[in-house]
Design an enzyme around this catalytic site. Structure first.
Site, PDB file in Angstrom:
ATOM      1  N   SER A 102      33.241  48.205  35.148  1.00 36.99           N
ATOM      2  CA  SER A 102      32.172  48.332  34.173  1.00 36.99           C
ATOM      3  C   SER A 102      32.341  49.447  33.621  1.00 36.99           C
ATOM      4  O   SER A 102      31.206  50.442  33.126  1.00 36.99           O
ATOM      5  CB  SER A 102      31.658  50.014  35.504  1.00 36.99           C
ATOM      6  N   HIS A 127      28.405  42.208  36.346  1.00 37.17           N
ATOM      7  CA  HIS A 127      29.377  43.987  36.954  1.00 37.17           C
ATOM      8  C   HIS A 127      27.866  43.971  38.355  1.00 37.17           C
ATOM      9  O   HIS A 127      26.971  44.044  37.897  1.00 37.17           O
ATOM     10  CB  HIS A 127      28.860  44.977  35.878  1.00 37.17           C
ATOM     11  N   GLU A 172      24.612  43.102  36.359  1.00 41.10           N
ATOM     12  CA  GLU A 172      24.496  43.353  34.498  1.00 41.10           C
ATOM     13  C   GLU A 172      25.708  41.733  34.608  1.00 41.10           C
ATOM     14  O   GLU A 172      26.896  41.968  34.751  1.00 41.10           O
ATOM     15  CB  GLU A 172      24.787  43.865  34.215  1.00 41.10           C
ATOM     16  N   ASN A 212      24.581  52.377  32.818  1.00 45.09           N
ATOM     17  CA  ASN A 212      25.518  53.172  33.065  1.00 45.09           C
ATOM     18  C   ASN A 212      25.804  54.002  31.181  1.00 45.09           C
ATOM     19  O   ASN A 212      26.212  55.009  31.449  1.00 45.09           O
ATOM     20  CB  ASN A 212      27.803  53.214  33.380  1.00 45.09           C
TER      21      ASN A 212
HETATM   22  N1  NAD Z   1      33.684  51.539  43.129  1.00 44.04           N
HETATM   23  C1  NAD Z   1      32.263  51.056  42.288  1.00 44.04           C
HETATM   24  O1  NAD Z   1      31.856  52.118  42.444  1.00 44.04           O
HETATM   25  C2  NAD Z   1      32.178  50.004  41.433  1.00 44.04           C
HETATM   26  C3  NAD Z   1      30.928  49.735  41.013  1.00 44.04           C
HETATM   27  C4  NAD Z   1      31.091  48.630  39.697  1.00 44.04           C
HETATM   28  C5  NAD Z   1      32.227  47.940  39.528  1.00 44.04           C
HETATM   29  N2  NAD Z   1      33.550  48.430  40.039  1.00 44.04           N
HETATM   30  C6  NAD Z   1      34.555  48.025  39.491  1.00 44.04           C
HETATM   31  O2  NAD Z   1      35.436  47.139  40.146  1.00 44.04           O
HETATM   32  C7  NAD Z   1      36.565  46.795  40.229  1.00 44.04           C
HETATM   33  C8  NAD Z   1      37.056  47.578  41.556  1.00 44.04           C
HETATM   34  O3  NAD Z   1      36.951  48.800  41.753  1.00 44.04           O
HETATM   35  P1  NAD Z   1      37.275  49.322  43.514  1.00 44.04           P
HETATM   36  O4  NAD Z   1      36.377  50.852  43.260  1.00 44.04           O
HETATM   37  O5  NAD Z   1      36.727  48.546  44.029  1.00 44.04           O
HETATM   38  O6  NAD Z   1      38.433  49.538  43.358  1.00 44.04           O
HETATM   39  P2  NAD Z   1      39.682  50.056  45.066  1.00 44.04           P
HETATM   40  O7  NAD Z   1      40.903  50.692  44.566  1.00 44.04           O
HETATM   41  O8  NAD Z   1      38.807  50.392  45.538  1.00 44.04           O
HETATM   42  O9  NAD Z   1      39.869  48.407  44.915  1.00 44.04           O
HETATM   43  C9  NAD Z   1      40.580  47.725  43.807  1.00 44.04           C
HETATM   44  C10 NAD Z   1      41.697  46.581  44.377  1.00 44.04           C
HETATM   45  O10 NAD Z   1      42.379  45.674  43.929  1.00 44.04           O
HETATM   46  C11 NAD Z   1      43.521  45.744  44.280  1.00 44.04           C
HETATM   47  N3  NAD Z   1      44.439  45.301  43.255  1.00 44.04           N
HETATM   48  C12 NAD Z   1      44.734  45.608  42.459  1.00 44.04           C
HETATM   49  N4  NAD Z   1      45.532  44.831  41.238  1.00 44.04           N
HETATM   50  C13 NAD Z   1      46.166  44.429  41.691  1.00 44.04           C
HETATM   51  C14 NAD Z   1      46.755  42.724  41.080  1.00 44.04           C
HETATM   52  N5  NAD Z   1      46.831  43.035  39.827  1.00 44.04           N
HETATM   53  N6  NAD Z   1      45.972  41.429  41.205  1.00 44.04           N
HETATM   54  C15 NAD Z   1      44.935  41.518  42.583  1.00 44.04           C
HETATM   55  N7  NAD Z   1      44.501  43.147  43.288  1.00 44.04           N
HETATM   56  C16 NAD Z   1      45.148  43.955  42.702  1.00 44.04           C
HETATM   57  C17 NAD Z   1      43.778  46.652  45.024  1.00 44.04           C
HETATM   58  O11 NAD Z   1      45.039  46.675  45.892  1.00 44.04           O
HETATM   59  C18 NAD Z   1      42.637  46.950  45.836  1.00 44.04           C
HETATM   60  O12 NAD Z   1      42.108  46.931  46.756  1.00 44.04           O
HETATM   61  C19 NAD Z   1      37.162  48.400  38.682  1.00 44.04           C
HETATM   62  O13 NAD Z   1      37.070  47.364  38.153  1.00 44.04           O
HETATM   63  C20 NAD Z   1      35.766  48.604  38.880  1.00 44.04           C
HETATM   64  O14 NAD Z   1      35.264  49.246  37.245  1.00 44.04           O
HETATM   65  C21 NAD Z   1      33.529  49.092  40.899  1.00 44.04           C
END
Ligand code: NAD
Length: 391
Positions: free
Chosen positions: A106, A127, A139, A177
């Site tokens: 994001s 995204h 996106e 954003n």
């Molecule tokens: N949460 C939101 O609302 C949202 C919205 C849009 C985009 N994002 C993006 O999505 C991504 C994930 O966000 P999230 O909120 O789901 O995070 P989260 O922490 O809930 O989940 C991330 C997952 O990735 C795993 N992980 C970490 N490092 C790893 C690796 N090297 N290899 C494999 N797995 C790995 C973790 O174990 C975890 O289960 C980020 O880039 C975030 O910016 C999040």
């Protein structure tokens, strides 16, 4: 986010593998998708057969190597450039040459993530919005190395998955954003000020939330929404955009929000944020003054429209994609460029100029395009398009 995206892909008919470095997490994700899907069956949104088929298409990958046969990989791991680059470089060693590598980042630069890859032309941002199963917007963000064919393929997937794709330039905050920043920032600013007698506490928040919902037609007020998103996440996004914009004061985060973040008042998830969610806590009543509410809403909307106009001016996205992004990604009642036409660029420019005189601050700097539109008496939409939009 990863499990939501996997759910969307499997529901659309794709065999989907979930890989997580924490082995248990992939299994848990499939379990939780099963539960969500069972609820959708109960509600009659999907049939038992569809749900069973979707679950059957999902499996947990034991190692990254299991992904070698994939056509598309969407990375949704921790928001950290080095860790993301490492996984992209590992993936490139095992996947087919035609496999598309996408990131759900994001706030990071897609160009930086892609730069680690030898074939960076097949890397792009993809995204999704939370929850991915419900929010239609995606996106698509090409880095400067991304091939147009990569964008076309990702666009086809998102359409096939029933989503609404928009294409955003690889710039901080992409479309949503970036443009949404004043929804939060200006609301907090109004709250912090001695502005037209609005109290700075919960009554003030409730009044601003009421004005934005009642008079603006938004589904949620800014303080309710920040409490739902989480003040930790919302603060971090704001700070990241501001830093990446080379500290442009228009995007400056608020100390009020930082203090909440420091205190662990993240919002609903922690039981307290701007509001108190404890059982029995008094729900603050807004000051239901339509004139005051109208002024609050007008100030926030003016800044939102200015951001949207400036994003268009800077080619962050097309007119239609900017309007689609805000309605499909964050449920705005109307596209902001369309709203600009409705109110008049002259009115928005006038509002900004008077705020600028009152405050002498850069945050009220009008987009050069607004000035040009007023001079040329131009609009974003033609009259015949208005007719089409209204029907
Ligand atoms: N949460 C939101 O609302 C949202 C919205 C849009 C985009 N994002 C993006 O999505 C991504 C994930 O966000 P999230 O909120 O789901 O995070 P989260 O922490 O809930 O989940 C991330 C997952 O990735 C795993 N992980 C970490 N490092 C790893 C690796 N090297 N290899 C494999 N797995 C790995 C973790 O174990 C975890 O289960 C980020 O880039 C975030 O910016 C999040």
């Amino acid at each position: 986010m990863g499990s939501g995206i996997a759910h969307v892909a499997a529901a659309a008919g794709h065999s989907t593998l979930i890989y997580d470095s924490n082995q248990a997490a992939a299994g848990k994700a499939i379990e939780s998708i099963g539960k969500i899907s069972a609820r959708s069956v109960e509600k009659g949104k999907v049939s038992q057969e569809e749900s069973d088929g979707m679950i059957a298409r999902l499996s947990a990958a034991k190692s990254l190597n299991d992904l070698s046969g994939c056509d598309l990989i969407i990375e949704a791991i921790v928001e950290n450039l080095e860790i993301k680059q490492k996984i992209f470089s590992d993936l490139e060693k095992i996947v087919k040459p035609e496999c598309i590598l996408a990131s759900n980042t994001s706030s990071l630069s897609v160009t930086s993530i892609a730069s680690i890859c030898k074939h960076s032309e097949r890397v792009a941002g993809m995204h999704f919005f939370n929850p991915a199963t419900l929010m239609p917007l995606v996106e698509i963000v090409p880095g400067i190395q991304t091939h147009s064919e990569t964008v076309r393929i990702i666009r086809d997937y998102t359409i096939q998955w029933g989503k609404s794709p928009v294409v955003a330039k690889d710039t901080p905050g992409f479309i949503v954003n970036r443009i949404a920043r004043p929804f939060y920032g200006e609301s907090i600013r109004i709250l912090e000020e001695q502005w037209k007698g609005i109290p700075s506490g919960e009554i003030g928040m409730a009044t601003i939330d009421w004005a934005i919902k009642e008079l603006g037609g938004f589904r949620m007020g800014p303080f309710e929404l920040m409490d739902l998103i989480g003040n930790d996440i919302n603060y971090t996004v704001t700070e990241t955009v501001w830093k990446q914009m080379y500290f442009d004061s228009r995007y400056r985060p608020s100390i009020t929000q930082k203090r909440l973040f420091e205190a662990g008042r993240f919002g609903k998830k922690s039981g307290r944020g701007y509001y108190n969610y404890a059982e029995g806590a008094v729900i603050p009543e807004p000051i239901r003054d339509r004139e005051l509410g109208g002024q609050i809403f007008s100030r926030v909307l003016t800044l939102l429209i200015n951001e949207a106009v400036d994003a268009y001016y800077l080619h962050i996205a097309t007119r239609d994609d900017i309007d689609l992004a805000m309605t499909k990604g964050v449920n705005y009642p109307k596209g902001l460029l369309r709203w600009c036409d409705e109110l008049g660029a002259d009115v928005i420019l006038g509002n900004l100029n008077s705020l600028r005189i009152d405050y002498a601050e850069e945050r009220y700097r009008p987009s050069p395009l607004l000035q040009r539109m007023v001079k040329e008496n131009s609009k974003f939409y033609k009259a015949e398009e208005w007719h089409h939009l209204k029907n």
